[in-house]
Design a protein around this motif. Sequence first.
Motif, PDB file in Angstrom:
ATOM      1  N   CYS A  27       0.837  -1.205   0.000  1.00 51.84           N
ATOM      2  CA  CYS A  27       0.000   0.000   0.000  1.00 51.84           C
ATOM      3  C   CYS A  27       0.869   1.251   0.000  1.00 51.84           C
ATOM      4  O   CYS A  27       0.597   2.208  -0.740  1.00 51.84           O
ATOM      5  CB  CYS A  27      -0.924  -0.013   1.222  1.00 51.84           C
ATOM      6  SG  CYS A  27      -2.032   1.425   1.317  1.00 51.84           S
ATOM      7  N   LYS A  75      -6.528  -4.699  -5.904  1.00 51.20           N
ATOM      8  CA  LYS A  75      -7.130  -6.011  -5.634  1.00 51.20           C
ATOM      9  C   LYS A  75      -6.268  -6.808  -4.676  1.00 51.20           C
ATOM     10  O   LYS A  75      -6.786  -7.534  -3.805  1.00 51.20           O
ATOM     11  CB  LYS A  75      -7.318  -6.769  -6.950  1.00 51.20           C
ATOM     12  CG  LYS A  75      -7.984  -8.146  -6.775  1.00 51.20           C
ATOM     13  CD  LYS A  75      -9.354  -8.032  -6.121  1.00 51.20           C
ATOM     14  CE  LYS A  75      -9.990  -9.387  -5.901  1.00 51.20           C
ATOM     15  NZ  LYS A  75     -11.278  -9.283  -5.189  1.00 51.20           N
ATOM     16  N   SER A  78      -7.111  -5.733  -1.208  1.00 49.31           N
ATOM     17  CA  SER A  78      -8.395  -6.264  -0.748  1.00 49.31           C
ATOM     18  C   SER A  78      -8.280  -7.715  -0.319  1.00 49.31           C
ATOM     19  O   SER A  78      -8.979  -8.167   0.595  1.00 49.31           O
ATOM     20  CB  SER A  78      -9.458  -6.112  -1.841  1.00 49.31           C
ATOM     21  OG  SER A  78      -9.223  -7.030  -2.909  1.00 49.31           O
ATOM     22  N   TRP A  81      -6.007  -7.500   3.179  1.00 48.24           N
ATOM     23  CA  TRP A  81      -6.579  -6.814   4.340  1.00 48.24           C
ATOM     24  C   TRP A  81      -8.045  -7.157   4.591  1.00 48.24           C
ATOM     25  O   TRP A  81      -8.475  -7.266   5.744  1.00 48.24           O
ATOM     26  CB  TRP A  81      -6.452  -5.301   4.161  1.00 48.24           C
ATOM     27  CG  TRP A  81      -5.080  -4.789   4.428  1.00 48.24           C
ATOM     28  CD1 TRP A  81      -4.052  -5.455   5.008  1.00 48.24           C
ATOM     29  CD2 TRP A  81      -4.586  -3.478   4.117  1.00 48.24           C
ATOM     30  NE1 TRP A  81      -2.945  -4.649   5.090  1.00 48.24           N
ATOM     31  CE2 TRP A  81      -3.236  -3.436   4.558  1.00 48.24           C
ATOM     32  CE3 TRP A  81      -5.131  -2.351   3.536  1.00 48.24           C
ATOM     33  CZ2 TRP A  81      -2.439  -2.295   4.417  1.00 48.24           C
ATOM     34  CZ3 TRP A  81      -4.351  -1.221   3.394  1.00 48.24           C
ATOM     35  CH2 TRP A  81      -3.014  -1.200   3.815  1.00 48.24           C
ATOM     36  N   LEU A  82      -8.818  -7.290   3.516  1.00 48.01           N
ATOM     37  CA  LEU A  82     -10.263  -7.471   3.669  1.00 48.01           C
ATOM     38  C   LEU A  82     -10.707  -8.909   3.483  1.00 48.01           C
ATOM     39  O   LEU A  82     -11.879  -9.215   3.722  1.00 48.01           O
ATOM     40  CB  LEU A  82     -11.006  -6.565   2.668  1.00 48.01           C
ATOM     41  CG  LEU A  82     -10.656  -5.073   2.730  1.00 48.01           C
ATOM     42  CD1 LEU A  82     -11.413  -4.310   1.651  1.00 48.01           C
ATOM     43  CD2 LEU A  82     -10.972  -4.497   4.111  1.00 48.01           C
ATOM     44  N   SER A  84     -11.165 -10.253   0.730  1.00 49.30           N
ATOM     45  CA  SER A  84     -12.003 -10.285  -0.478  1.00 49.30           C
ATOM     46  C   SER A  84     -11.213 -10.929  -1.601  1.00 49.30           C
ATOM     47  O   SER A  84     -10.701 -10.253  -2.511  1.00 49.30           O
ATOM     48  CB  SER A  84     -12.442  -8.869  -0.852  1.00 49.30           C
ATOM     49  OG  SER A  84     -13.201  -8.863  -2.039  1.00 49.30           O
TER      50      SER A  84
END
Length: 299
Positions: A27, A75, A78, A81-82, A84
């Motif tokens: 990031c 992506k 995501s 961290w998420l 997804s």
Amino acid sequence: NTTSSSFILMGFPGLESFHTYLGILFCSAYILAVAGNGAVLLVLGLDQSLQTPSHLLLAMLALTDVLTVTSAVPKMLSVLWLGSAEISPVSCFVQMFLVHSSTAVESGVLLAMAADRYVAVCHPLRYHAVLNSQAVAQMGLAVVLRAVLAMVPLAGMVTALPYCGSRAVPHSYCEHMAVTGLACASPEPSRLYSLLWSSLTVGTDLALIAVSYGMILRAVPGKEPCRKALSTCGCHLSVVLLFYIPGIVSVFCQHFPGSVSVSTQVLLADLYLALPALLDPLVYSLRSRQIRRALLRVL
């Protein structure tokens, strides 16, 4: 909860406990890459003295860097961290197309910049006659068309493969080798095409870049003139090394998987995308006096 046709990106297999820290790393690299290349584009757009062919090529390099990292890193974050991790086949194939075609475009831009340096050093009086805005636009169009036309057959072969087994992609983005490894049919035709295409592209571009610098050194005999010529081309040489060395190492590790672990392959492939985009604007802002002064004026 996933649909049966979706792929699942696993991030960094074997490094699951470090996903949060890797997310922070990439990031930060993404933010700095977008900010740095955005600053270069802003300076080149605002300063009329930087509307030369060499700076137009630098703008193309900055745009390509932003496209490359934007295709993969959001992506990836995501996933890290998420959680997804699901990605539809269409999104996966589009991401693959953008990532691989943008790296091919960057290689072509570096070749065009080498040609620019050759004309600037060896034929300075003819520079503006040989390289004008129209010539730069034609080179840019040729570079983009080469990348897109080369990727179309590969995209057709990849999408035609049946994916009837596991959908877990052992990677943080839809990298070609990782996705085709999940196919129920043999992926060798697409892998062979990818290897030949990447080898031909990188080999041709590197050879022509080497020839251009060989001609530069030949045209300026003597230690001091050679040193000044190489100093003039220092930014471009640094960027060439930043792009090709990690890329060659990453491709070698992917095509010879027994040499390193899967987590190392994934990490190398991701660094290959992020590192040049992060460092290119830094190299030009530090080594190019014109851009450094223009950036200070804007700030």
